[in-house]
Scaffold this motif. Structure first.
Motif, PDB file in Angstrom:
ATOM      1  N   TYR A  18      89.186 -10.504  -9.731  1.00 21.00           N
ATOM      2  CA  TYR A  18      89.337  -9.728  -8.483  1.00 21.00           C
ATOM      3  C   TYR A  18      88.958  -8.298  -8.807  1.00 21.00           C
ATOM      4  O   TYR A  18      89.533  -7.685  -9.706  1.00 21.00           O
ATOM      5  CB  TYR A  18      90.795  -9.856  -8.049  1.00 21.00           C
ATOM      6  N   LYS A  21      88.272  -4.038  -2.928  1.00 24.29           N
ATOM      7  CA  LYS A  21      89.094  -4.319  -1.745  1.00 24.29           C
ATOM      8  C   LYS A  21      88.284  -4.071  -0.492  1.00 24.29           C
ATOM      9  O   LYS A  21      87.533  -3.103  -0.420  1.00 24.29           O
ATOM     10  CB  LYS A  21      90.308  -3.378  -1.706  1.00 24.29           C
ATOM     11  N   ARG A  75     103.414   0.154  -1.424  1.00 23.49           N
ATOM     12  CA  ARG A  75     103.328  -1.263  -1.777  1.00 23.49           C
ATOM     13  C   ARG A  75     104.697  -1.919  -1.849  1.00 23.49           C
ATOM     14  O   ARG A  75     104.903  -3.026  -1.333  1.00 23.49           O
ATOM     15  CB  ARG A  75     102.630  -1.410  -3.120  1.00 23.49           C
ATOM     16  N   SER A 154     100.622  -6.022  -5.162  1.00 22.09           N
ATOM     17  CA  SER A 154      99.464  -5.875  -6.040  1.00 22.09           C
ATOM     18  C   SER A 154      98.629  -7.129  -5.822  1.00 22.09           C
ATOM     19  O   SER A 154      99.178  -8.239  -5.801  1.00 22.09           O
ATOM     20  CB  SER A 154      99.920  -5.779  -7.496  1.00 22.09           C
ATOM     21  N   GLY A 155      97.324  -6.940  -5.642  1.00 22.16           N
ATOM     22  CA  GLY A 155      96.481  -8.079  -5.302  1.00 22.16           C
ATOM     23  C   GLY A 155      96.698  -9.266  -6.232  1.00 22.16           C
ATOM     24  O   GLY A 155      96.996 -10.383  -5.791  1.00 22.16           O
ATOM     25  N   SER A 156      96.587  -9.007  -7.537  1.00 31.00           N
ATOM     26  CA  SER A 156      96.668 -10.111  -8.496  1.00 31.00           C
ATOM     27  C   SER A 156      98.050 -10.762  -8.524  1.00 31.00           C
ATOM     28  O   SER A 156      98.198 -11.872  -9.041  1.00 31.00           O
ATOM     29  CB  SER A 156      96.289  -9.612  -9.890  1.00 31.00           C
ATOM     30  N   ARG A 159      98.670 -14.416  -7.271  1.00 27.25           N
ATOM     31  CA  ARG A 159      98.370 -15.582  -8.103  1.00 27.25           C
ATOM     32  C   ARG A 159      99.532 -15.941  -9.025  1.00 27.25           C
ATOM     33  O   ARG A 159      99.646 -17.079  -9.469  1.00 27.25           O
ATOM     34  CB  ARG A 159      97.090 -15.335  -8.915  1.00 27.25           C
ATOM     35  N   THR A 210      93.504  -0.033  -9.243  1.00 28.22           N
ATOM     36  CA  THR A 210      93.394   0.331  -7.827  1.00 28.22           C
ATOM     37  C   THR A 210      92.304   1.380  -7.613  1.00 28.22           C
ATOM     38  O   THR A 210      91.418   1.214  -6.770  1.00 28.22           O
ATOM     39  CB  THR A 210      94.730   0.894  -7.308  1.00 28.22           C
TER      40      THR A 210
HETATM   41  C1  DP6 Z   1      90.827  -6.585 -13.554  1.00 27.48           C
HETATM   42  O1  DP6 Z   1      95.866  -6.606  -8.904  1.00 27.48           O
HETATM   43  O2  DP6 Z   1      96.157  -4.707 -10.532  1.00 27.48           O
HETATM   44  O3  DP6 Z   1      93.002  -7.535 -13.574  1.00 27.48           O
HETATM   45  O4  DP6 Z   1      95.592  -4.882  -6.015  1.00 27.48           O
HETATM   46  O5  DP6 Z   1      95.217  -2.537  -6.713  1.00 27.48           O
HETATM   47  O6  DP6 Z   1      97.241  -3.764  -7.513  1.00 27.48           O
HETATM   48  P1  DP6 Z   1      95.792  -3.862  -7.090  1.00 27.48           P
HETATM   49  O7  DP6 Z   1      94.964  -4.309  -8.363  1.00 27.48           O
HETATM   50  P2  DP6 Z   1      95.331  -5.363  -9.499  1.00 27.48           P
HETATM   51  O8  DP6 Z   1      93.877  -5.632 -10.098  1.00 27.48           O
HETATM   52  C2  DP6 Z   1      93.646  -6.580 -11.078  1.00 27.48           C
HETATM   53  C3  DP6 Z   1      92.240  -6.469 -11.554  1.00 27.48           C
HETATM   54  C4  DP6 Z   1      91.892  -7.330 -12.752  1.00 27.48           C
HETATM   55  C5  DP6 Z   1      91.270  -8.655 -12.319  1.00 27.48           C
HETATM   56  C6  DP6 Z   1      92.198  -9.731 -11.838  1.00 27.48           C
HETATM   57  O9  DP6 Z   1      93.368  -9.796 -12.240  1.00 27.48           O
HETATM   58  O10 DP6 Z   1      91.700 -10.571 -11.065  1.00 27.48           O
END
Ligand code: DP6
Length: 347
Positions: A18, A21, A75, A154-156, A159, A210
């Motif tokens: 990921y 955004k 957040r 947090s996006g990740s 999962r 971020t």
């Molecule tokens: C490189 O989930 O930490 O680990 O959504 O801004 O909190 P925010 O970002 P975050 O980004 C993770 C980026 C990564 C790739 C991944 O885990 O998919």
């Protein structure tokens, strides 16, 4: 009376990353991603949520690794708000339930690994936070529904709500209601999978993910190619590799996707460098391990920091871990070997 719930959530390490955004407020991504959730005995966040009428008037609080932490961030507030809304709905449907939604929340959370060292601490952190409060409030939501809330932290994190092999489907709705995680395979579907984390540096990372991803979206041309063709292709290949338990295919996609992500970081203007000389030595070490074995036995991947995560199969543990200790002995702060995918669902 004090109401309390305790939970743990494991770290997940993406094999299709990921990065980017389309909505920074809701953490809606520009691409789908896929990760392996690591076992909780190795890397996890432990969180207890309590609430009580005795705390009335005190406000919400969060203790992270023993230190008072700010809860006013957008957040954390988004997660609290979404969970309280669901509790309010539950309380109005069942008037006999105690009125918990209006009480201050006290969150105590602890990581058993370095925070903000690029070890996906925010992922385990928000997944555990959301699960602990959901348990405290006795919410009936499914893990995928809770992943929608964790994503806003947090996006990740969306999962880490699941164990095993997990996809975060980017979705296309503006409100984010279809941007959620789902398990593509339980850990038991490919139980020989292992990971070793090479802690190149436990120091706090330079550019937060971020802000780094915002800069990449705004300035990198290569990034456009990544989200249009590279990632969709990698997602399809990765899901096929997991379904077939094809380690060579899993490894190639994992390494290519990590390289593609770090290439878009280098193509960001000004460039962002997460990998350092020791990280690059780890890449060479994996290449030489595979060349010596005459087949693919190891795959590296790097997040927004210099630490390497190397995936391998249990039967090759001797070759992989042995070579790493001899090649990288110096320069690596520490490591965690033999981490396996989480068998239990975190949520
Ligand atoms: C490189 O989930 O930490 O680990 O959504 O801004 O909190 P925010 O970002 P975050 O980004 C993770 C980026 C990564 C790739 C991944 O885990 O998919």
């Amino acid at each position: 009376k004090v109401y309390r719930a305790t939970t743990t959530a494991p770290v997940n390490i993406a094999v299709v990353k990921y990065w980017g955004k389309r909505d920074a407020k809701l953490n809606l991504p520009t691409n789908s991603s896929l990760s392996v959730t690591l076992s909780q005995s190795d890397l996890r966040t432990l969180t207890t949520a309590t609430c009580s009428a005795a705390y009335a008037g005190q406000g919400d609080s969060l203790l992270l690794n023993g230190e008072a932490s700010d809860v006013s961030g957008a957040r954390t507030q988004a997660c609290f708000r979404a969970l309280r809304e669901r509790r309010i709905a539950l309380e109005s449907a069942n008037p006999s339930l105690p009125k918990l939604a209006g009480l201050p929340l006290r969150i105590v959370t602890e990581n058993n690994f370095p925070t903000a060292a690029g070890l996906a601490s925010s992922a385990a952190g928000f997944a555990a936070l959301v699960r602990a409060i959901a348990d405290l409030y006795e919410l009936p939501d499914t893990p995928s529904q809770l992943s929608l809330i964790a994503r806003q932290g947090s996006g990740s994190a969306c999962r880490s709500v699941f164990g095993g092999y997990v996809a975060w489907r980017m979705g296309d709705k503006a409100d984010g209601s279809d941007s959620l995680a789902e398990q593509v395979a339980p850990a038991s579907a490919w139980p020989e999978m292992r990971a070793v984390v090479l802690v190149v540096s436990a120091a706090k990372k330079g550019v937060s993910s971020t802000s780094g991803m915002q800069q990449t979206v705004a300035t990198s041309g290569l990034f456009q190619e990544r989200i249009r063709t590279v990632v969709p292709d990698n997602m399809a290949k990765m899901e096929a590799a997991i379904a077939a338990q094809d380690f060579a295919a899993f490894a190639e996609v994992t390494m290519r996707d990590s390289n593609s992500f770090h290439a878009t970081c280098a193509d960001t203007y000004p460039p962002i460098f997460y990998m350092n000389d020791v990280s690059r030595a780890a890449v060479r070490a994996v290449e030489s391990i595979n060349a010596k074995a005459g087949r693919t036995v190891a795959a590296y991947t790097f997040d927004a920091g210099p630490n390497a995560v190397v995936y391998y199969l249990e039967k090759d543990a001797g070759i992989v871990l042995g070579t790493f200790s001899s090649i990288l002995g110096a320069g690596v702060d520490g490591w965690k070997g033999g981490v396996s995918p989480s068998t239990e669902q975190a949520a």
